[in-house]
Design an enzyme around this catalytic site. Structure first.
Site, mmCIF file in Angstrom:
data_model
loop_
_atom_site.group_PDB
_atom_site.id
_atom_site.type_symbol
_atom_site.label_atom_id
_atom_site.label_comp_id
_atom_site.label_asym_id
_atom_site.label_seq_id
_atom_site.Cartn_x
_atom_site.Cartn_y
_atom_site.Cartn_z
ATOM 1 N N LYS A 163 0.842 -1.201 0.000
ATOM 2 C CA LYS A 163 0.000 0.000 0.000
ATOM 3 C C LYS A 163 0.873 1.246 0.000
ATOM 4 O O LYS A 163 0.585 2.222 -0.697
ATOM 5 C CB LYS A 163 -0.941 -0.027 1.206
ATOM 6 C CG LYS A 163 -2.069 -1.032 1.006
ATOM 7 C CD LYS A 163 -2.835 -1.390 2.256
ATOM 8 C CE LYS A 163 -3.789 -2.543 1.941
ATOM 9 N NZ LYS A 163 -4.416 -3.137 3.108
ATOM 10 N N GLN A 213 -4.947 -1.843 9.288
ATOM 11 C CA GLN A 213 -4.763 -3.158 8.669
ATOM 12 C C GLN A 213 -5.377 -4.262 9.538
ATOM 13 O O GLN A 213 -5.073 -4.356 10.727
ATOM 14 C CB GLN A 213 -3.256 -3.421 8.447
ATOM 15 C CG GLN A 213 -2.953 -4.692 7.716
ATOM 16 C CD GLN A 213 -3.482 -4.674 6.279
ATOM 17 O OE1 GLN A 213 -3.277 -3.726 5.538
ATOM 18 N NE2 GLN A 213 -4.176 -5.732 5.886
ATOM 19 N N ASP A 227 -11.379 2.128 3.408
ATOM 20 C CA ASP A 227 -11.676 0.707 3.196
ATOM 21 C C ASP A 227 -13.175 0.501 2.997
ATOM 22 O O ASP A 227 -13.600 -0.590 2.612
ATOM 23 C CB ASP A 227 -11.244 -0.116 4.433
ATOM 24 C CG ASP A 227 -9.958 -0.884 4.199
ATOM 25 O OD1 ASP A 227 -9.633 -1.139 3.021
ATOM 26 O OD2 ASP A 227 -9.292 -1.230 5.190
#
Ligand code: NAP
Length: 307
Positions: free
Chosen positions: A52, A96, A119
């Site tokens: 990322k 994460q 997300d």
């Protein structure tokens, strides 16, 4: 003989588009920032975070990494999330997953500002996806949609089968296909006659997490087959839910693992971060590509930015 869908190439095109737009924003003095938070030492999570960060560099975003020890308490993590919520340099916040067992994913996600939830896991964003009025794309399903679009096969009117009903893949995947007027069935571990249900699908999306369980008998001749699975075979080698060698001659289009959905998920994360930056800076209200109808997204400014 099927055509292999090249996720790397499609994701490179998406990232090029984002890079060009980011460069234009920079000329106007607008910078885009993504904060990535990782707790503990999970090796897979470390790889994801590294990828990322690399993608941020590629498209010209600022990335801020916060690596916290495995013993981090919920309060410490929430303090960081709140700090990032208030930080104007940060347009997107990604925590994460999975988090270490003593931390509750839901509590953390629910505390991320919805307009920074790149997300798209926050219940408010999930709700927007459900009603088809959204700015943030659910990253993996949106990546799958890009891959389907890349085949030139129209979703409208097609029989679509999604195997898997998780909140992060299966359910939002089914919604995106429905928003594009597919006739959608969702299968799961209790589905009866799974091969028969799947073999009627013009578009089959496998998000199961079981190596190579989808074989040629699940596949309609000429179907589009997208493999979301990231599994390990008996030799520990990365593979998907679809037995690629067994299915590739029957499918019309098929995505491989690796090199299919994986790279798309990160590209879509970059797209969401750009969208968030534009929303925060009062530029366009989001991305038309990310909506079912391309309506004005100013609802976001009303909902989140002035409350
Ligand atoms: P998950 O939460 O474990 O959900 C798996 C789903 O598959 C569940 O709905 C389950 O049914 C269903 N299932 C399990 N065994 C089945 C069977 N034998 N027949 C039919 N359905 C079955 O997994 P997930 O988070 O959605 O992830 C799915 C896969 O995608 C994993 O391999 C994951 O690593 C991968 N993934 C990849 C990316 C990417 O970027 N490429 C992103 C996210 C996930 P029940 O609901 O009945 O239990």
């Amino acid at each position: 003989m099927s055509r292999i869908i090249d996720g790397k190439a499609v994701s490179a095109q998406v990232k090029e588009r984002i890079k060009a737009e980011t460069a234009k924003l920079k000329e106007q003095g607008v910078e885009v920032g993504l904060a990535v938070v990782i707790v503990g030492d999970d090796p897979a999570s470390k790889v994801y975070v590294r990828n990322k960060k690399k993608a941020c560099e590629e498209v010209g975003f600022n990335s801020y990494e916060y690596a916290m020890p495995a013993e981090t308490t919920e309060q410490e993590l929430l303090e960081l999330v709140n700090k990032l919520n208030a930080d104007e340099k940060v347009d997107g916040i990604l925590v994460q997953l999975p988090l270490p067992k003593h931390l509750d994913d839901k509590v953390i996600i629910n505390n991320i500002r919805p307009d920074k939830d790149v997300d798209a896991f926050h219940p408010i964003n999930v709700g927007h996806i459900m009603i088809g009025d959204y700015s943030f794309l659910p990253c993996t399903p949106a990546g799958v949609m890009e891959l389907i679009h890349s085949t030139g096969v129209e979703v409208k009117g097609k029989k679509c089968v999604v195997i898997g009903r998780s909140n992060i893949v299966g359910k939002p995947m089914a919604m995106l296909l429905l928003h594009e007027n597919g006739t959608v069935a969702i299968c799961h571990s209790k589905t009866q006659n799974l091969p028969q249900v799947c073999s009627q699908a013009d578009i089959l999306v496998a998000a199961v997490g079981k190596p190579k369980i989808i074989t040629a008998d699940y596949i309609k001749e000429g179907a589009v087959v997208i493999d979301v699975g990231m599994d390990r075979d008996e030799n520990g080698k990365l593979c998907g839910d679809v037995d690629f060698e067994n299915c590739k001659d029957k499918a019309g289009f098929i995505s491989p693992v690796p090199g299919g959905v994986g790279p798309m998920t990160i590209a879509m994360l970059m797209q969401n971060t750009l969208t968030a930056a534009k929303l925060h800076k009062g530029l366009s209200g989001g991305t038309d590509e990310g909506t079912s109808d391309g309506k004005d997204r100013n609802v976001w400014n009303k909902l989140f930015l002035h409350t």
